[in-house]
Design a protein around this motif. Sequence first.
Motif, PDB file in Angstrom:
ATOM      1  N   GLY A 269       0.820  -1.210   0.000  1.00 28.64           N
ATOM      2  CA  GLY A 269       0.000   0.000   0.000  1.00 28.64           C
ATOM      3  C   GLY A 269       0.853   1.259   0.000  1.00 28.64           C
ATOM      4  O   GLY A 269       2.039   1.236   0.357  1.00 28.64           O
ATOM      5  N   THR A 282       3.650   0.437   2.730  1.00 34.45           N
ATOM      6  CA  THR A 282       3.602  -0.763   3.562  1.00 34.45           C
ATOM      7  C   THR A 282       4.432  -1.861   2.905  1.00 34.45           C
ATOM      8  O   THR A 282       4.522  -1.941   1.678  1.00 34.45           O
ATOM      9  N   ILE A 301       5.134  -0.516   8.195  1.00 34.79           N
ATOM     10  CA  ILE A 301       4.865   0.705   7.439  1.00 34.79           C
ATOM     11  C   ILE A 301       6.130   1.553   7.485  1.00 34.79           C
ATOM     12  O   ILE A 301       6.612   1.902   8.574  1.00 34.79           O
ATOM     13  N   THR A 322       3.276  -3.775  12.589  1.00 35.62           N
ATOM     14  CA  THR A 322       1.937  -4.142  13.040  1.00 35.62           C
ATOM     15  C   THR A 322       1.960  -5.434  13.837  1.00 35.62           C
ATOM     16  O   THR A 322       2.768  -6.321  13.580  1.00 35.62           O
ATOM     17  N   PRO A 327       0.265  -4.943   7.346  1.00 39.52           N
ATOM     18  CA  PRO A 327      -0.369  -3.675   6.989  1.00 39.52           C
ATOM     19  C   PRO A 327      -0.470  -3.630   5.467  1.00 39.52           C
ATOM     20  O   PRO A 327       0.536  -3.682   4.769  1.00 39.52           O
ATOM     21  N   ASP A 328      -1.683  -3.571   4.955  1.00 41.77           N
ATOM     22  CA  ASP A 328      -1.882  -3.713   3.502  1.00 41.77           C
ATOM     23  C   ASP A 328      -2.226  -2.342   2.916  1.00 41.77           C
ATOM     24  O   ASP A 328      -1.366  -1.471   2.816  1.00 41.77           O
ATOM     25  N   ILE A 330      -3.424   1.501   2.828  1.00 40.18           N
ATOM     26  CA  ILE A 330      -3.144   2.536   3.834  1.00 40.18           C
ATOM     27  C   ILE A 330      -3.788   3.851   3.407  1.00 40.18           C
ATOM     28  O   ILE A 330      -3.811   4.192   2.223  1.00 40.18           O
ATOM     29  N   TYR A 339      -4.102   5.017   8.894  1.00 38.05           N
ATOM     30  CA  TYR A 339      -4.988   3.860   9.022  1.00 38.05           C
ATOM     31  C   TYR A 339      -4.489   2.778   8.050  1.00 38.05           C
ATOM     32  O   TYR A 339      -4.235   3.065   6.881  1.00 38.05           O
ATOM     33  N   SER A 340      -4.404   1.538   8.539  1.00 36.07           N
ATOM     34  CA  SER A 340      -4.015   0.478   7.609  1.00 36.07           C
ATOM     35  C   SER A 340      -4.830  -0.783   7.863  1.00 36.07           C
ATOM     36  O   SER A 340      -5.136  -1.128   9.011  1.00 36.07           O
ATOM     37  N   CYS A 342      -5.225  -4.500   8.451  1.00 35.62           N
ATOM     38  CA  CYS A 342      -4.314  -5.494   9.028  1.00 35.62           C
ATOM     39  C   CYS A 342      -5.065  -6.806   9.260  1.00 35.62           C
ATOM     40  O   CYS A 342      -6.213  -6.946   8.868  1.00 35.62           O
ATOM     41  N   ASN A 367      -8.000  -3.363   2.812  1.00 37.82           N
ATOM     42  CA  ASN A 367      -8.003  -1.959   2.397  1.00 37.82           C
ATOM     43  C   ASN A 367      -9.242  -1.239   2.921  1.00 37.82           C
ATOM     44  O   ASN A 367     -10.173  -1.862   3.424  1.00 37.82           O
TER      45      ASN A 367
END
Length: 398
Positions: A269, A282, A301, A322, A327-328, A330, A339-340, A342, A367
């Motif tokens: 991300g 990420t 991240i 994380t 964390p994908d 973001i 914000y991510s 997870c 997402n």
Amino acid sequence: MTILLTSGLLACLAIVYTSYATSTAAPPKLPPQSVLTDFKSFAVLGANGSFRDGLTPFNPTNTTAPSFQIFNDDFLTILGNNPSIRVIAENDTFAFAHEAPIWMPDTDEVFFASNDGGALGMSDLNHNNQYSFISLKAAENLGKGQLVNFTKLPLDSSIQMTNGGTPFRNQLLLVNSGRGPLPPNIALVNPKPPFNSTIILDNFIGRQFNSLNDVKIHPQSKAIFFTDTIYGFLNNFRPPPELPIQVYRLDPDTGDLRVVADQFNKCNGIAFSPDGNTAFVTDTGVSGGFMGFNQTLPATIYAYDVDPVTQMFKNRRVFAYTDNGVPDGIELDSKGNVYSGCGDGIQVWNPSGQLIGKFFLNTTSANLAFAGQGRLVIMAETKIFLANIAATGNNLLF
Ligand SMILES: *[C@@H]1O[C@H](CO)[C@@H](O)[C@H](O)[C@H]1NC(C)=O
Ligand SMILES: *[C@@H]1O[C@H](CO)[C@@H](O)[C@H](O)[C@H]1NC(C)=O
Ligand SMILES: *[C@@H]1O[C@H](CO)[C@@H](O)[C@H](O)[C@H]1NC(C)=O
Ligand SMILES: *[C@@H]1O[C@H](CO)[C@@H](O)[C@H](O)[C@H]1NC(C)=O
Ligand SMILES: *[C@@H]1O[C@H](CO)[C@@H](O)[C@H](O)[C@H]1NC(C)=O
Ligand SMILES: *[C@@H]1O[C@H](CO)[C@@H](O)[C@H](O)[C@H]1NC(C)=O
Ligand SMILES: *[C@@H]1O[C@H](CO)[C@@H](O)[C@H](O)[C@H]1NC(C)=O
């Protein structure tokens, strides 16, 4: 992924509103569906503690998902006085809501891609994934427990395995991973019927990308920044990679295309701070497709300074590691909170990197997208959640 909840010791560690009242600080008024948790309460678990691994969600109470986990008062500001979170669309057998969420304000619709090449995605080397939309307006008007249906877009066959998306010039900007020999590419798509599209890039100076993953527009330069990683190969629908895993910048007007960052395990991300000076990328190294999970690899991240002249990403540092899954996707809100998506839902850090809270889903979110004032739409594979909160997104409509 199998999710086992740690019970016992961890279950005793949350501080709920009543015990908070014994401290000297004025007790905050806790919003509904929320639980306050003190980091110090689980700082020492002891020889017989209920330790967990990175695949087991952290849920120190019996609060049922979805809920809000609050670690710091900053998260109360994000939630506001009367937040809510609920499922608005669902299909138990189809991971229809994976990535590439885009909100279009004039129709109040949210667009999104199904899982590409993974569990319940119904897509593989021989089958494209699906890009769909829901009416958020309809979702908001539904009665309790009711769901909206999602509708498939009839996209051109040049668009294969969509995995990332962002609004751009009132259209959908989709990044597509490609499938088999069909090249990864970036497409502009009309968000209204007939959903016609134009491919704007499908190679790096003649060479195919590996499998494009995610995309954002830089708030000031309006250049397109996108990540290229190897999940197409790791999910068995793309050939072995032939380029490094890196982040690119495309000037949509001149066509100038350059690499701005490398040295990832698996970049994924991408997002920018509201002032455009900081980039966040990420690295989902932990998650390896057919290689399985390797918990010694990054679930991290990274933050960078964006060079004011070249827009290269420099001064890389860890912004956050994380505690669950990877964390994908973001996003940042208008105040610079991060914000991510997870392994246990959406995790949120303040600008100084402190984990301040979670939209706890007890399942993976890849997402999320802000959808105007106070609305956050969360992709959770077989479900879409709508959270009504106080914060507003930074996804300006470029
Ligand atoms: C941990 O468990 C073992 C085995 O049940 C027990 O002998 C020991 O006293 C426990 N230690 C603590 C600190 O509770
Ligand atoms: C959670 O539920 C279990 C089993 O019902 C109970 O023993 C435990 O006390 C509960 N924990 C909390 C923090 O409410
Ligand atoms: C979390 O998910 C697990 C496995 O699906 C389930 O057993 C558990 O009850 C869930 N916990 C909460 C708090 O929703
Ligand atoms: C879930 O999606 C599958 C695949 O598109 C479809 O066949 C099925 O009817 C859907 N189920 C529901 C309950 O909508
Ligand atoms: C969703 O689709 C089902 C089956 O076609 C239909 O019965 C239902 O009314 C639809 N729901 C909404 C909110 O349109
Ligand atoms: C869709 O078609 C219209 C009418 O030809 C055109 O103006 C528009 O640029 C097209 N959009 C895309 C994304 O190709
Ligand atoms: C996990 O990744 C580390 C670092 O790349 C590597 O040394 C190790 O062999 C990997 N473990 C497995 C089980 O693949």
